[in-house]
Design a protein around this motif. Structure first.
Motif, PDB file in Angstrom:
ATOM      1  N   ALA A  26       0.821  -1.206   0.000  1.00 36.35           N
ATOM      2  CA  ALA A  26       0.000   0.000   0.000  1.00 36.35           C
ATOM      3  C   ALA A  26       0.858   1.259   0.000  1.00 36.35           C
ATOM      4  CB  ALA A  26      -0.936  -0.001   1.208  1.00 36.35           C
ATOM      5  N   ARG A  27       1.963   1.242   0.738  1.00 35.90           N
ATOM      6  CA  ARG A  27       2.841   2.415   0.798  1.00 35.90           C
ATOM      7  C   ARG A  27       3.590   2.619  -0.510  1.00 35.90           C
ATOM      8  NH1 ARG A  27       5.223   1.018   6.626  1.00 35.90           N
ATOM      9  NH2 ARG A  27       3.536   1.879   7.865  1.00 35.90           N
ATOM     10  N   HIS A  28       4.118   1.559  -1.039  1.00 37.18           N
ATOM     11  CA  HIS A  28       4.925   1.632  -2.260  1.00 37.18           C
ATOM     12  C   HIS A  28       4.046   1.204  -3.439  1.00 37.18           C
ATOM     13  CE1 HIS A  28       8.542   2.182   0.207  1.00 37.18           C
ATOM     14  NE2 HIS A  28       7.936   1.347   1.040  1.00 37.18           N
ATOM     15  N   GLY A  32       5.594   7.804  -9.429  1.00 41.51           N
ATOM     16  CA  GLY A  32       5.174   9.174  -9.681  1.00 41.51           C
ATOM     17  C   GLY A  32       5.441   9.550 -11.130  1.00 41.51           C
ATOM     18  N   HIS A  33       5.223  10.793 -11.445  1.00 39.97           N
ATOM     19  CA  HIS A  33       5.422  11.265 -12.825  1.00 39.97           C
ATOM     20  C   HIS A  33       6.885  11.167 -13.262  1.00 39.97           C
ATOM     21  CE1 HIS A  33       6.376  14.786 -10.396  1.00 39.97           C
ATOM     22  NE2 HIS A  33       7.083  15.222 -11.418  1.00 39.97           N
ATOM     23  N   ASP A  34       7.803  11.127 -12.302  1.00 43.78           N
ATOM     24  CA  ASP A  34       9.232  11.042 -12.611  1.00 43.78           C
ATOM     25  C   ASP A  34       9.740   9.603 -12.710  1.00 43.78           C
ATOM     26  OD1 ASP A  34       8.999  10.387  -9.953  1.00 43.78           O
ATOM     27  OD2 ASP A  34      10.564  11.753  -9.251  1.00 43.78           O
ATOM     28  N   GLY A  35       8.871   8.625 -12.511  1.00 43.15           N
ATOM     29  CA  GLY A  35       9.257   7.221 -12.600  1.00 43.15           C
ATOM     30  C   GLY A  35       9.808   6.641 -11.313  1.00 43.15           C
ATOM     31  N   ASN A  36       9.745   7.423 -10.232  1.00 47.48           N
ATOM     32  CA  ASN A  36      10.216   6.963  -8.931  1.00 47.48           C
ATOM     33  C   ASN A  36       9.029   6.651  -8.027  1.00 47.48           C
ATOM     34  OD1 ASN A  36      12.874   7.343  -9.713  1.00 47.48           O
ATOM     35  ND2 ASN A  36      12.912   9.438  -8.975  1.00 47.48           N
ATOM     36  N   CYS A  37       9.255   5.791  -7.035  1.00 50.84           N
ATOM     37  CA  CYS A  37       8.216   5.406  -6.088  1.00 50.84           C
ATOM     38  C   CYS A  37       7.700   6.647  -5.354  1.00 50.84           C
ATOM     39  CB  CYS A  37       8.779   4.396  -5.083  1.00 50.84           C
ATOM     40  SG  CYS A  37       7.611   3.909  -3.794  1.00 50.84           S
ATOM     41  N   VAL A  38       6.392   6.746  -5.200  1.00 54.72           N
ATOM     42  CA  VAL A  38       5.806   7.912  -4.533  1.00 54.72           C
ATOM     43  C   VAL A  38       6.097   7.921  -3.034  1.00 54.72           C
ATOM     44  CG1 VAL A  38       3.980   8.251  -6.239  1.00 54.72           C
ATOM     45  CG2 VAL A  38       3.568   6.756  -4.285  1.00 54.72           C
ATOM     46  N   TRP A  39       6.451   6.771  -2.433  1.00 51.09           N
ATOM     47  CA  TRP A  39       6.710   6.722  -0.992  1.00 51.09           C
ATOM     48  C   TRP A  39       8.178   6.978  -0.668  1.00 51.09           C
ATOM     49  CZ3 TRP A  39       4.094   6.948   3.404  1.00 51.09           C
ATOM     50  CH2 TRP A  39       4.746   6.591   4.584  1.00 51.09           C
ATOM     51  N   CYS A  40       9.075   6.218  -1.306  1.00 50.02           N
ATOM     52  CA  CYS A  40      10.492   6.283  -0.909  1.00 50.02           C
ATOM     53  C   CYS A  40      11.368   7.060  -1.882  1.00 50.02           C
ATOM     54  CB  CYS A  40      11.046   4.883  -0.713  1.00 50.02           C
ATOM     55  SG  CYS A  40      11.150   3.892  -2.223  1.00 50.02           S
ATOM     56  N   GLY A  41      10.891   7.297  -3.092  1.00 48.21           N
ATOM     57  CA  GLY A  41      11.668   8.060  -4.056  1.00 48.21           C
ATOM     58  C   GLY A  41      12.678   7.244  -4.853  1.00 48.21           C
ATOM     59  N   TRP A  42      12.723   5.922  -4.627  1.00 47.14           N
ATOM     60  CA  TRP A  42      13.631   5.075  -5.394  1.00 47.14           C
ATOM     61  C   TRP A  42      13.013   4.752  -6.744  1.00 47.14           C
ATOM     62  CZ3 TRP A  42      15.395   0.803  -1.450  1.00 47.14           C
ATOM     63  CH2 TRP A  42      16.130   1.409  -0.432  1.00 47.14           C
ATOM     64  N   ARG A  43      13.848   4.335  -7.682  1.00 46.84           N
ATOM     65  CA  ARG A  43      13.385   3.983  -9.028  1.00 46.84           C
ATOM     66  C   ARG A  43      12.346   2.865  -8.944  1.00 46.84           C
ATOM     67  NH1 ARG A  43      12.611   6.592 -13.213  1.00 46.84           N
ATOM     68  NH2 ARG A  43      12.744   5.448 -15.124  1.00 46.84           N
ATOM     69  N   TRP A  44      11.239   3.025  -9.661  1.00 41.91           N
ATOM     70  CA  TRP A  44      10.129   2.081  -9.648  1.00 41.91           C
ATOM     71  C   TRP A  44      10.428   0.871 -10.518  1.00 41.91           C
ATOM     72  CZ3 TRP A  44       6.066   1.198  -6.810  1.00 41.91           C
ATOM     73  CH2 TRP A  44       5.088   0.342  -7.283  1.00 41.91           C
ATOM     74  N   PRO A  45      10.111  -0.337 -10.173  1.00 42.38           N
ATOM     75  CA  PRO A  45       9.617  -0.743  -8.861  1.00 42.38           C
ATOM     76  C   PRO A  45      10.767  -0.774  -7.857  1.00 42.38           C
ATOM     77  CG  PRO A  45       9.782  -2.671 -10.268  1.00 42.38           C
ATOM     78  CD  PRO A  45      10.168  -1.478 -11.105  1.00 42.38           C
ATOM     79  N   CYS A  46      10.559  -0.144  -6.740  1.00 40.72           N
ATOM     80  CA  CYS A  46      11.594   0.002  -5.720  1.00 40.72           C
ATOM     81  C   CYS A  46      11.831  -1.324  -4.994  1.00 40.72           C
ATOM     82  CB  CYS A  46      11.207   1.093  -4.727  1.00 40.72           C
ATOM     83  SG  CYS A  46       9.664   0.779  -3.859  1.00 40.72           S
ATOM     84  N   ALA A  89      12.780   7.781   2.159  1.00 41.53           N
ATOM     85  CA  ALA A  89      14.241   7.737   2.163  1.00 41.53           C
ATOM     86  C   ALA A  89      14.826   9.133   2.018  1.00 41.53           C
ATOM     87  CB  ALA A  89      14.732   6.851   1.020  1.00 41.53           C
ATOM     88  N   VAL A  90      15.929   9.359   2.684  1.00 42.47           N
ATOM     89  CA  VAL A  90      16.658  10.614   2.573  1.00 42.47           C
ATOM     90  C   VAL A  90      17.876  10.337   1.717  1.00 42.47           C
ATOM     91  CG1 VAL A  90      17.914  12.388   3.824  1.00 42.47           C
ATOM     92  CG2 VAL A  90      15.886  11.352   4.842  1.00 42.47           C
ATOM     93  N   ARG A  91      17.988  11.079   0.652  1.00 42.91           N
ATOM     94  CA  ARG A  91      19.121  10.863  -0.234  1.00 42.91           C
ATOM     95  C   ARG A  91      20.316  11.657   0.257  1.00 42.91           C
ATOM     96  NH1 ARG A  91      16.822   9.940  -6.158  1.00 42.91           N
ATOM     97  NH2 ARG A  91      14.960   8.868  -5.510  1.00 42.91           N
ATOM     98  N   ARG A  92      21.453  11.010   0.262  1.00 41.43           N
ATOM     99  CA  ARG A  92      22.681  11.654   0.709  1.00 41.43           C
ATOM    100  C   ARG A  92      23.482  12.081  -0.496  1.00 41.43           C
ATOM    101  NH1 ARG A  92      25.570   7.569   4.520  1.00 41.43           N
ATOM    102  NH2 ARG A  92      27.168   9.100   4.141  1.00 41.43           N
ATOM    103  N   SER A  93      24.198  13.165  -0.348  1.00 42.17           N
ATOM    104  CA  SER A  93      25.066  13.611  -1.424  1.00 42.17           C
ATOM    105  C   SER A  93      26.429  12.958  -1.282  1.00 42.17           C
ATOM    106  CB  SER A  93      25.201  15.124  -1.409  1.00 42.17           C
ATOM    107  OG  SER A  93      25.940  15.527  -0.277  1.00 42.17           O
ATOM    108  N   LYS A  94      27.216  13.021  -2.326  1.00 37.54           N
ATOM    109  CA  LYS A  94      28.558  12.470  -2.306  1.00 37.54           C
ATOM    110  C   LYS A  94      29.406  13.146  -1.227  1.00 37.54           C
ATOM    111  CE  LYS A  94      32.569  11.779  -5.211  1.00 37.54           C
ATOM    112  NZ  LYS A  94      33.209  12.157  -6.446  1.00 37.54           N
TER     113      LYS A  94
END
Length: 100
Positions: A26-28, A32-46, A89-94
């Motif tokens: 249900a969460r994942h 979204g419109h960008d092709g990433n999961c609406v919950w975690c932001g990872w590439r779909w399917p996450c 998810a929180v994305r970290r920078s390099k």
């Protein structure tokens, strides 16, 4: 007194695993419109979505397979940040990895 949840469909061997899988599905739920999961932001399917699909399938298998999958899923949850399903998810920078 033991309470039995009758909401699970017939054929479910491990109701707890099935319920966990349904929550994660249900969460994942979609991209979204960008092709990433609406919950975690990872590439779909996450990864959480794929794990939830496997958990759903395992909950219908013989109890030994369902139990083994639940054990494996709980082991993955012990890995920090891999399956933290309580928040996006929180994305970290390099730059975060570099010592200053």
């Amino acid at each position: 007194m033991v309470m039995v949840d009758q909401a699970a469909p017939a054929g479910i061997v491990d109701r707890l695993l099935w319920q966990d899988a349904q929550r994660m599905l249900a969460r994942h739920a979609s991209a979204g419109h960008d092709g990433n999961c609406v919950w975690c932001g990872w590439r779909w399917p996450c990864a959480p979505r794929r794990i939830a699909e496997r958990a759903d399938a395992a909950s219908r298998r013989p109890w030994r397979e369902a139990w083994t999958f639940r054990h494996d899923l709980n082991s993955v949850r012990e890995m920090p940040g891999l399956l933290d399903d309580s928040r996006p998810a929180v994305r970290r920078s390099k730059d975060d990895d570099e010592l200053t």
